[in-house]
Design a protein around this motif. Structure first.
Motif, PDB file in Angstrom:
ATOM      1  N   GLY A 244      -4.789  -5.103  24.251  1.00 45.18           N
ATOM      2  CA  GLY A 244      -5.834  -4.160  23.987  1.00 45.18           C
ATOM      3  C   GLY A 244      -5.245  -2.883  23.487  1.00 45.18           C
ATOM      4  N   LEU A 245      -3.784  -2.535  23.392  1.00 38.90           N
ATOM      5  CA  LEU A 245      -3.271  -1.499  22.700  1.00 38.90           C
ATOM      6  C   LEU A 245      -3.475  -1.482  21.281  1.00 38.90           C
ATOM      7  N   LYS A 246      -3.920  -0.197  20.745  1.00 35.60           N
ATOM      8  CA  LYS A 246      -4.359  -0.228  19.129  1.00 35.60           C
ATOM      9  C   LYS A 246      -3.789   1.194  18.747  1.00 35.60           C
ATOM     10  N   TYR A 247      -3.599   1.648  17.568  1.00 36.89           N
ATOM     11  CA  TYR A 247      -3.403   2.721  16.993  1.00 36.89           C
ATOM     12  C   TYR A 247      -4.081   2.757  15.607  1.00 36.89           C
ATOM     13  N   ASP A 248      -4.747   3.991  15.439  1.00 36.35           N
ATOM     14  CA  ASP A 248      -5.247   4.257  14.069  1.00 36.35           C
ATOM     15  C   ASP A 248      -4.129   4.729  13.257  1.00 36.35           C
ATOM     16  N   VAL A 249      -3.460   3.864  12.465  1.00 40.87           N
ATOM     17  CA  VAL A 249      -2.446   4.392  11.602  1.00 40.87           C
ATOM     18  C   VAL A 249      -2.822   5.107  10.509  1.00 40.87           C
ATOM     19  N   ALA A 250      -3.716   4.513   9.914  1.00 36.80           N
ATOM     20  CA  ALA A 250      -4.367   5.384   8.650  1.00 36.80           C
ATOM     21  C   ALA A 250      -5.655   5.408   8.599  1.00 36.80           C
ATOM     22  N   SER A 251      -6.176   6.256   7.794  1.00 36.73           N
ATOM     23  CA  SER A 251      -7.756   6.673   8.002  1.00 36.73           C
ATOM     24  C   SER A 251      -8.129   6.976   6.498  1.00 36.73           C
ATOM     25  N   GLN A 252      -9.215   6.119   5.972  1.00 34.27           N
ATOM     26  CA  GLN A 252      -9.899   6.015   4.710  1.00 34.27           C
ATOM     27  C   GLN A 252     -10.294   7.623   4.350  1.00 34.27           C
ATOM     28  N   ILE A 253     -10.667   8.496   5.343  1.00 28.37           N
ATOM     29  CA  ILE A 253     -11.285   9.764   5.359  1.00 28.37           C
ATOM     30  C   ILE A 253     -10.153  10.704   4.893  1.00 28.37           C
ATOM     31  N   ASP A 254      -8.976  10.452   5.051  1.00 34.41           N
ATOM     32  CA  ASP A 254      -7.781  11.407   4.750  1.00 34.41           C
ATOM     33  C   ASP A 254      -6.917  10.656   3.997  1.00 34.41           C
ATOM     34  N   ASN A 255      -7.156  10.475   2.777  1.00 39.46           N
ATOM     35  CA  ASN A 255      -6.098   9.845   1.701  1.00 39.46           C
ATOM     36  C   ASN A 255      -6.259  10.605   0.337  1.00 39.46           C
ATOM     37  N   ASP A 256      -5.416  10.372  -0.449  1.00 38.24           N
ATOM     38  CA  ASP A 256      -5.368  11.108  -1.748  1.00 38.24           C
ATOM     39  C   ASP A 256      -4.525  10.032  -2.661  1.00 38.24           C
ATOM     40  N   ILE A 257      -4.829  10.175  -3.816  1.00 37.75           N
ATOM     41  CA  ILE A 257      -4.249   8.901  -4.636  1.00 37.75           C
ATOM     42  C   ILE A 257      -3.569   9.898  -5.970  1.00 37.75           C
ATOM     43  N   TYR A 258      -2.255   9.241  -6.112  1.00 37.76           N
ATOM     44  CA  TYR A 258      -1.384  10.241  -6.854  1.00 37.76           C
ATOM     45  C   TYR A 258      -0.798   9.388  -8.075  1.00 37.76           C
ATOM     46  N   LEU A 259      -0.450   9.766  -9.499  1.00 34.94           N
ATOM     47  CA  LEU A 259       0.234   8.922 -10.235  1.00 34.94           C
ATOM     48  C   LEU A 259       1.505   9.767 -10.309  1.00 34.94           C
ATOM     49  N   GLU A 260       2.675   9.127 -10.058  1.00 42.21           N
ATOM     50  CA  GLU A 260       3.972   9.752 -10.162  1.00 42.21           C
ATOM     51  C   GLU A 260       4.925   8.828 -10.948  1.00 42.21           C
ATOM     52  N   ASN A 261       5.374   9.384 -11.952  1.00 36.83           N
ATOM     53  CA  ASN A 261       6.466   8.729 -12.872  1.00 36.83           C
ATOM     54  C   ASN A 261       5.752   7.349 -13.029  1.00 36.83           C
ATOM     55  N   GLY A 262       4.574   7.206 -13.600  1.00 33.81           N
ATOM     56  CA  GLY A 262       3.928   5.965 -13.953  1.00 33.81           C
ATOM     57  C   GLY A 262       3.687   5.060 -12.598  1.00 33.81           C
ATOM     58  N   THR A 263       3.819   5.512 -11.591  1.00 35.94           N
ATOM     59  CA  THR A 263       3.486   4.714 -10.443  1.00 35.94           C
ATOM     60  C   THR A 263       2.373   5.259  -9.397  1.00 35.94           C
ATOM     61  N   VAL A 264       1.273   4.390  -9.101  1.00 33.72           N
ATOM     62  CA  VAL A 264       0.102   5.083  -8.410  1.00 33.72           C
ATOM     63  C   VAL A 264       0.493   4.889  -6.866  1.00 33.72           C
ATOM     64  N   GLN A 265       0.288   5.913  -6.199  1.00 28.97           N
ATOM     65  CA  GLN A 265       0.512   5.905  -4.695  1.00 28.97           C
ATOM     66  C   GLN A 265      -0.652   6.490  -4.075  1.00 28.97           C
ATOM     67  N   ILE A 266      -0.850   5.884  -2.779  1.00 23.21           N
ATOM     68  CA  ILE A 266      -1.986   6.185  -2.002  1.00 23.21           C
ATOM     69  C   ILE A 266      -1.505   6.932  -0.673  1.00 23.21           C
ATOM     70  N   ARG A 267      -1.720   8.124  -0.462  1.00 24.52           N
ATOM     71  CA  ARG A 267      -1.213   8.788   0.749  1.00 24.52           C
ATOM     72  C   ARG A 267      -2.191   9.042   1.864  1.00 24.52           C
ATOM     73  N   TYR A 268      -1.790   8.573   2.928  1.00 24.70           N
ATOM     74  CA  TYR A 268      -2.668   8.634   4.084  1.00 24.70           C
ATOM     75  C   TYR A 268      -2.043   9.757   5.244  1.00 24.70           C
ATOM     76  N   THR A 269      -2.781  10.420   5.898  1.00 22.76           N
ATOM     77  CA  THR A 269      -2.535  11.126   7.037  1.00 22.76           C
ATOM     78  C   THR A 269      -3.765  10.613   8.056  1.00 22.76           C
ATOM     79  N   SER A 270      -3.248  10.327   9.075  1.00 24.10           N
ATOM     80  CA  SER A 270      -4.257  10.205  10.256  1.00 24.10           C
ATOM     81  C   SER A 270      -3.640  10.700  11.778  1.00 24.10           C
ATOM     82  N   VAL A 271      -4.383  11.087  12.502  1.00 24.96           N
ATOM     83  CA  VAL A 271      -4.173  11.555  13.683  1.00 24.96           C
ATOM     84  C   VAL A 271      -4.886  10.569  14.669  1.00 24.96           C
ATOM     85  N   ASP A 272      -4.074   9.819  15.728  1.00 27.42           N
ATOM     86  CA  ASP A 272      -4.918   9.000  16.616  1.00 27.42           C
ATOM     87  C   ASP A 272      -4.980   9.974  17.807  1.00 27.42           C
TER      88      ASP A 272
END
Length: 395
Positions: A244-272
């Motif tokens: 029954g142990l769980k962690y909210d590792v990433a949230s859809q609410i706190d994410n940004d999408i970046y393009l860096e050197n031709g590569t797309v990154q999705i960056r999440y921050t989450s507070v469990d």
């Protein structure tokens, strides 16, 4: 027993102090419409070390050199670099007001901040750090010097006043975005139907260790799903032993999408909040030219109970590719044609009304410069006839 009671009292005082600081900071953040900060014991401990050093030296108000070194590094580690505010009170100020005195001084830098130009500068860095939208956790500490001054230090994570290298997208939602180079749409990878029914697209795609316990990670690129809190999780960690142990590792609410050197990154921050932990996740999208999708996860460093929880992995998919470049809007030629068209309409209807109501003309005479247009048409006809005749004669 006395030592134990003293230690417990000290802990309670630190907790009360941090609650007081967070209440004030979150009040300021509410004014600017950014998320509230959560308490970080680890950051408070770091802040205490530096506050005690400042109080012991009882000299100038300085930043921790380690903070300055991290911020000046050519390769700042997004999400794991701390921000720092420092302040000191006058010995004559009542201890009851010292927190408000320092924090209000930090916030007063707003008077030098230009919201139109977003001019982050050393003169406004304390203010901008307090209200930086992507900052999620903070810890505060204070220490009194021999002269009676109280030094207050705040640590924030992720740091503010840091522009992440890369182009921030025009984010349409948690998994669709537009860049000048094209559009991204990960919605075909959504494992949930209408964002409610079904399971995450990638279930148990990796096994990791958190605080010595083995966990399986599940990821849904688009819709949030249930984990610890509400149905907003992007990545959830479930213990491998099913206790029954769980962690909210990433949230859809706190994410940004970046393009860096031709590569797309999705960056999440989450507070469990249930586990009092913050996580930083960076998903690198890799474009492949076939329909097979796979997820390859790897941790830059080991996940544990510290505030250094950081998850990185690559998502290989045909849907990770950017589509063709989208139209950037009206071209100069389009604008010129529009202007010419509007001028012709203005000319025609303007003179039409002028001839009808001012000159009192009727019939075909209300047409603007009717005879000139007829003469122009005849000239064009004669020119066309002359050209055709010349061609026939030369043949």
């Amino acid at each position: 027993m006395a030592s134990s009671n003293t230690s417990e009292a000290s802990v309670r005082q630190k907790d009360i102090f941090n609650i007081e600081c967070l209440t004030i900071v979150n009040t300021y953040r509410r004014v600017h419409g950014v998320p509230h900060l959560c308490y970080s014991e680890k950051l408070a401990e770091k802040a205490q070390v530096w506050a005690s050093k400042l109080a012991m030296e009882d000299k100038d108000l300085l930043h921790d050199p380690a903070i300055l070194a991290a911020e000046s590094s050519a390769s700042v580690d997004w999400g794991r670099t701390d921000g720092e505010n420092v302040g000191v009170t006058n010995p004559q100020i009542n201890s009851y007001y010292e927190v408000l005195d320092v924090l209000s001084t930090w916030y007063s830098e707003i008077k030098d901040y230009n919201f139109d130009q977003h001019n982050e500068s050393p003169r406004t860095s304390f203010f901008t750090q307090m209200i930086w939208a992507s900052t999620r956790v903070a810890g505060f500490a204070k220490a009194k010097s021999k002269s009676g001054r109280t030094f207050i230090v705040a640590r924030f994570r992720p740091t503010g006043n840091l522009v992440v290298i890369g182009i921030l997208s025009e984010k349409l939602d948690s998994c669709r975005a537009k860049f000048p180079e094209g559009s991204l749409d990960l919605s075909p990878l959504d494992g949930l139907v209408n964002g409610t029914k079904g399971e995450p697209k990638f279930i148990n795609f990796a096994q990791v260790s958190i605080a010595g316990v083995s966990y399986f990670l599940s990821y849904n690129p688009c819709s949030g799903f249930g984990c610890v809190g509400d149905n907003s999780a992007a990545i959830c960690a479930n213990d491998a032993y099913k206790i029954g142990l769980k962690y909210d590792v990433a949230s859809q609410i706190d994410n940004d999408i970046y393009l860096e050197n031709g590569t797309v990154q999705i960056r999440y921050t989450s507070v469990d909040k249930s586990q009092s932990k913050d996580f930083v996740t960076i998903v690198t999208l890799v474009c492949i030219l076939d329909s097979q999708t796979r997820v390859n996860s790897s941790f830059i460093d080991k996940v544990n109970l510290t505030l250094d929880n950081r998850l990185t992995f690559r998502l290989h998919s045909v849907h990770s590719c950017l589509t063709n470049k989208t139209s950037s809007g009206w071209s100069p030629g389009d604008v010129l044609l529009l202007i010419v068209g509007l001028m012709l309409l203005l000319y025609f209807f303007g003179f039409l009304l002028f001839n009808a109501f001012v000159q009192k003309r009727t019939g075909l005479d209300v047409l603007p410069h009717r005879h000139a247009w007829i003469y122009l048409a005849l000239l064009i006809k004669d020119g066309f006839s002359f050209t055709i005749g010349a061609i026939l004669d030369s043949a």
